[in-house]
Scaffold this motif. Structure first.
Motif, mmCIF file in Angstrom:
data_model
loop_
_atom_site.group_PDB
_atom_site.id
_atom_site.type_symbol
_atom_site.label_atom_id
_atom_site.label_comp_id
_atom_site.label_asym_id
_atom_site.label_seq_id
_atom_site.Cartn_x
_atom_site.Cartn_y
_atom_site.Cartn_z
ATOM 1 N N ILE A 213 8.941 13.259 5.084
ATOM 2 C CA ILE A 213 9.520 11.870 4.404
ATOM 3 C C ILE A 213 10.751 11.349 5.687
ATOM 4 C CG2 ILE A 213 10.763 10.986 2.479
ATOM 5 C CD1 ILE A 213 9.407 13.104 0.947
ATOM 6 N N SER A 214 11.581 12.233 6.115
ATOM 7 C CA SER A 214 12.533 11.720 6.989
ATOM 8 C C SER A 214 11.848 11.248 8.214
ATOM 9 C CB SER A 214 13.396 13.158 7.337
ATOM 10 O OG SER A 214 14.369 12.483 8.243
ATOM 11 N N ARG A 215 10.850 11.477 9.085
ATOM 12 C CA ARG A 215 10.096 11.096 10.019
ATOM 13 C C ARG A 215 9.380 9.623 9.544
ATOM 14 N NH1 ARG A 215 6.564 14.616 13.780
ATOM 15 N NH2 ARG A 215 8.717 15.096 14.407
ATOM 16 N N LEU A 216 8.767 9.825 8.314
ATOM 17 C CA LEU A 216 7.712 8.571 7.807
ATOM 18 C C LEU A 216 8.807 7.413 7.336
ATOM 19 C CD1 LEU A 216 5.250 10.318 5.891
ATOM 20 C CD2 LEU A 216 4.867 9.262 8.098
ATOM 21 N N GLY A 217 9.898 7.695 6.816
ATOM 22 C CA GLY A 217 10.862 6.744 6.235
ATOM 23 C C GLY A 217 10.380 6.833 4.837
ATOM 24 N N LEU A 218 11.434 6.266 3.916
ATOM 25 C CA LEU A 218 11.264 6.214 2.500
ATOM 26 C C LEU A 218 10.024 4.917 2.036
ATOM 27 C CD1 LEU A 218 14.768 6.581 1.055
ATOM 28 C CD2 LEU A 218 13.018 8.309 1.409
ATOM 29 N N GLU A 219 10.331 4.115 2.628
ATOM 30 C CA GLU A 219 9.422 2.651 2.336
ATOM 31 C C GLU A 219 7.992 3.056 2.770
ATOM 32 O OE1 GLU A 219 10.438 -1.125 3.796
ATOM 33 O OE2 GLU A 219 12.312 -0.978 2.634
ATOM 34 N N SER A 220 7.678 3.870 3.801
ATOM 35 C CA SER A 220 6.411 4.271 4.409
ATOM 36 C C SER A 220 5.919 5.306 3.149
ATOM 37 C CB SER A 220 6.263 4.637 5.540
ATOM 38 O OG SER A 220 6.539 3.908 6.542
ATOM 39 N N THR A 221 6.880 6.214 2.978
ATOM 40 C CA THR A 221 6.374 7.151 2.026
ATOM 41 C C THR A 221 5.777 6.667 0.615
ATOM 42 O OG1 THR A 221 7.896 8.882 3.105
ATOM 43 C CG2 THR A 221 7.376 9.381 0.696
ATOM 44 N N ARG A 222 6.702 5.777 0.222
ATOM 45 C CA ARG A 222 6.258 5.056 -1.053
ATOM 46 C C ARG A 222 5.093 4.693 -1.017
ATOM 47 N NH1 ARG A 222 9.719 -0.203 -1.813
ATOM 48 N NH2 ARG A 222 8.270 -0.773 -0.005
ATOM 49 N N ASN A 223 4.707 3.684 0.065
ATOM 50 C CA ASN A 223 3.372 2.897 0.359
ATOM 51 C C ASN A 223 2.237 3.990 0.321
ATOM 52 O OD1 ASN A 223 4.654 0.454 -0.137
ATOM 53 N ND2 ASN A 223 4.848 0.218 2.414
ATOM 54 N N LEU A 224 2.405 4.967 1.065
ATOM 55 C CA LEU A 224 1.573 5.881 1.397
ATOM 56 C C LEU A 224 1.199 6.550 0.009
ATOM 57 C CD1 LEU A 224 2.617 7.353 4.608
ATOM 58 C CD2 LEU A 224 0.500 6.280 4.248
ATOM 59 N N VAL A 225 2.089 7.070 -0.946
ATOM 60 C CA VAL A 225 2.028 7.726 -2.154
ATOM 61 C C VAL A 225 1.092 6.897 -3.138
ATOM 62 C CG1 VAL A 225 2.958 8.526 -4.459
ATOM 63 C CG2 VAL A 225 3.994 9.081 -1.960
ATOM 64 N N VAL A 226 1.403 5.710 -2.901
ATOM 65 C CA VAL A 226 0.258 4.764 -3.943
ATOM 66 C C VAL A 226 -1.010 4.747 -3.331
ATOM 67 C CG1 VAL A 226 -0.216 2.379 -4.555
ATOM 68 C CG2 VAL A 226 2.159 3.267 -4.549
ATOM 69 N N GLY A 227 -0.987 4.746 -1.942
ATOM 70 C CA GLY A 227 -2.585 4.983 -1.533
ATOM 71 C C GLY A 227 -3.318 6.269 -2.115
ATOM 72 N N PHE A 228 -2.327 7.378 -1.650
ATOM 73 C CA PHE A 228 -3.104 8.513 -2.069
ATOM 74 C C PHE A 228 -3.610 8.729 -3.555
ATOM 75 C CE2 PHE A 228 -0.240 10.473 1.099
ATOM 76 C CZ PHE A 228 -1.396 10.290 2.077
ATOM 77 N N VAL A 229 -2.881 8.108 -4.657
ATOM 78 C CA VAL A 229 -3.293 8.233 -6.099
ATOM 79 C C VAL A 229 -4.374 7.243 -6.321
ATOM 80 C CG1 VAL A 229 -0.953 9.102 -6.616
ATOM 81 C CG2 VAL A 229 -1.415 6.563 -6.800
ATOM 82 N N LEU A 230 -4.442 5.765 -5.480
ATOM 83 C CA LEU A 230 -5.437 5.123 -5.934
ATOM 84 C C LEU A 230 -6.796 5.496 -5.778
ATOM 85 C CD1 LEU A 230 -4.219 1.758 -3.808
ATOM 86 C CD2 LEU A 230 -4.125 2.270 -6.567
ATOM 87 N N ARG A 231 -7.043 6.417 -5.124
ATOM 88 C CA ARG A 231 -8.518 7.012 -4.982
ATOM 89 C C ARG A 231 -8.885 7.681 -6.311
ATOM 90 N NH1 ARG A 231 -11.259 12.040 -3.860
ATOM 91 N NH2 ARG A 231 -13.228 11.717 -2.727
ATOM 92 N N ASN A 232 -7.982 8.660 -6.978
ATOM 93 C CA ASN A 232 -8.444 9.155 -8.301
ATOM 94 C C ASN A 232 -8.343 7.856 -9.332
ATOM 95 O OD1 ASN A 232 -8.442 11.637 -7.308
ATOM 96 N ND2 ASN A 232 -6.155 11.701 -7.749
#
Length: 415
Positions: A213-232
């Motif tokens: 998360i430190s490497r990705l940044g908080l905003e990128s983490t937020r967006n990626l998490v949404v992307g991961f849960v969308l598939r379900n």
């Protein structure tokens, strides 16, 4: 033609103005005109684009479609309470069958009212216009549910909501976010995989969620998490076998558009690649609502033509409503509503809708769908990517160079 200012009484019975208080109506009346015209007058031509919406106050209008079919709208009916044939480019020629009186108002006013706080206003009036043109009852069901605030919208999974809320707080720390993310081991593992992936080639590998998360940044983490849960979300909402396959294809398309959008954003100043990825993943979210409703109409599962027609007509408006309800910014709402308006050109600077539009066209290259779409060079949005320095050949080369990155995104979001 005679024109006069609108008054409160003429506005108050119309949708969405019926939601306004008297003070708002006074202001709105200054921006609308009541116009009287002769029989035979053409208010708007099929295929045209302009800044106006029309309400029929007196008389009768004929709406003539591209195949010559005619629909009649009469003043005083429920259909006349809504803007007539508001979708653009116009899907009908609007012609006065009798002497008519109509209200003309700028579309921008309706857009500003559509998502005003506390209002649930539906703009899908072309459902009513389609009656008599052989439209499937699914149109009516969705339209009625929208008007009566019964629309069944998907909910963003709880883990995504909680992470978005935490990161949106200015005082949120990487450690706090990591603690919350680690509740879902699959999401935690995927974030670490991205942080160690092609985009960060050459950096020291991370071995914890917090480091990722430190490497990705908080905003990128937020967006990626949404992307991961969308598939379900795409899997859980649909249960009919044929529609499940349709939903699967929809998710595959969304992932492809998101991955390409990420690459295009990397070469376009002012655009966040991770934001562009999420815009691409969400641009067709309105289609998911239609598929969930379509499960009640078994014949639609096998009638691909009818289903596609419904999707094309409704998905943009529905997508905008969903993303507004989920709390996404106007950039996401606009992309859902307008990412297939190929002639769209609101400003010289690119926005995320432009990115999503160009990403879609790239995703269709080599398919039969491209036969019915404009060339990249003909789309205004394409000329704004990468300072306008890309040609179709250069953009294909760019994507070819990024194929490892695109493949990585596909694998993460499809697994």
């Amino acid at each position: 033609m005679t024109a006069s200012p609108a008054d409160i009484d003429s506005l108050s019975g119309l949708i969405p103005f019926s939601e306004c208080n008297d003070d708002e109506l006074i202001v709105l009346a200054d921006h609308a005109r009541v116009i009287d015209e002769r029989k035979g007058y053409v208010l708007a031509e099929l295929g045209s684009t302009d800044e106006w919406d029309y309400y029929l106050l007196k008389g009768t209008l004929h709406l003539v479609s591209d195949d010559g079919k005619v629909l009649e709208i009469r003043a005083g009916t429920e259909a006349a309470r809504h803007p007539v044939a508001h979708l653009q480019p116009r899907k009908y020629t609007l012609q006065a069958q009798t002497a008519v009186q109509f209200l003309r108002v700028k579309k921008a006013l309706l857009v500003s009212l559509k998502y005003a706080p506390g209002r649930q206003v539906c703009m899908l009036v072309e459902d009513d216009e389609h009656h008599g043109l052989g439209v499937h009852p699914l149109y009516t069901e969705i339209y009625d549910d929208l008007l009566n605030d019964r629309l069944v919208l998907p909910s963003l999974p709880d883990i995504a909501v909680r992470i978005r809320q935490l990161i949106d707080q200015e005082e949120a720390s990487v450690q706090q976010v990591a603690t919350l993310v680690q509740v879902d081991l699959a999401i935690s593992a995927k974030l670490m995989k991205i942080a160690n992936g092609a985009l960060y080639h050459g950096l020291r590998p991370v071995d914890s969620c917090q480091q990722a998360i430190s490497r990705l940044g908080l905003e990128s983490t937020r967006n990626l998490v949404v992307g991961f849960v969308l598939r379900n979300l795409f899997k859980e909402k649909i249960h009919t076998a044929l529609l499940t396959r349709h939903a699967q294809h929809l998710w595959e398309h969304s992932v492809e558009v998101g991955a390409i959008a990420q690459v295009l954003a990397e070469v376009t100043p002012g655009m966040s690649p991770d934001e562009a990825l999420l815009v691409g993943l969400l641009h067709d979210i309105g289609e998911l609502v239609i598929l969930s409703y379509a499960e009640n109409y078994r014949e639609l599962a096998e009638d691909r033509t009818a289903l596609e027609r419904i999707i094309v007509e409704l998905k943009g408006e529905l997508g905008g409503i969903i993303l507004h309800e989920w709390g996404f910014s106007e950039a996401f709402v606009t992309a859902a509503q307008e990412a297939e308006k190929w002639s769209r050109d609101p400003a010289p600077e690119p926005d995320y809708c432009d990115i999503a539009m160009v990403a879609q066209l790239h995703s269709f290259v080599g398919t039969t769908k491209m036969q019915h779409l404009p060339k990249l060079s003909e789309v205004p949005a394409f000329c704004k990517i990468a300072h306008g320095e890309l040609t179709p050949k250069l953009s294909m080369k760019l994507l070819d160079q990024a194929k490892e990155q695109i493949l990585e995104v596909r694998q993460l979001l499809m697994s």
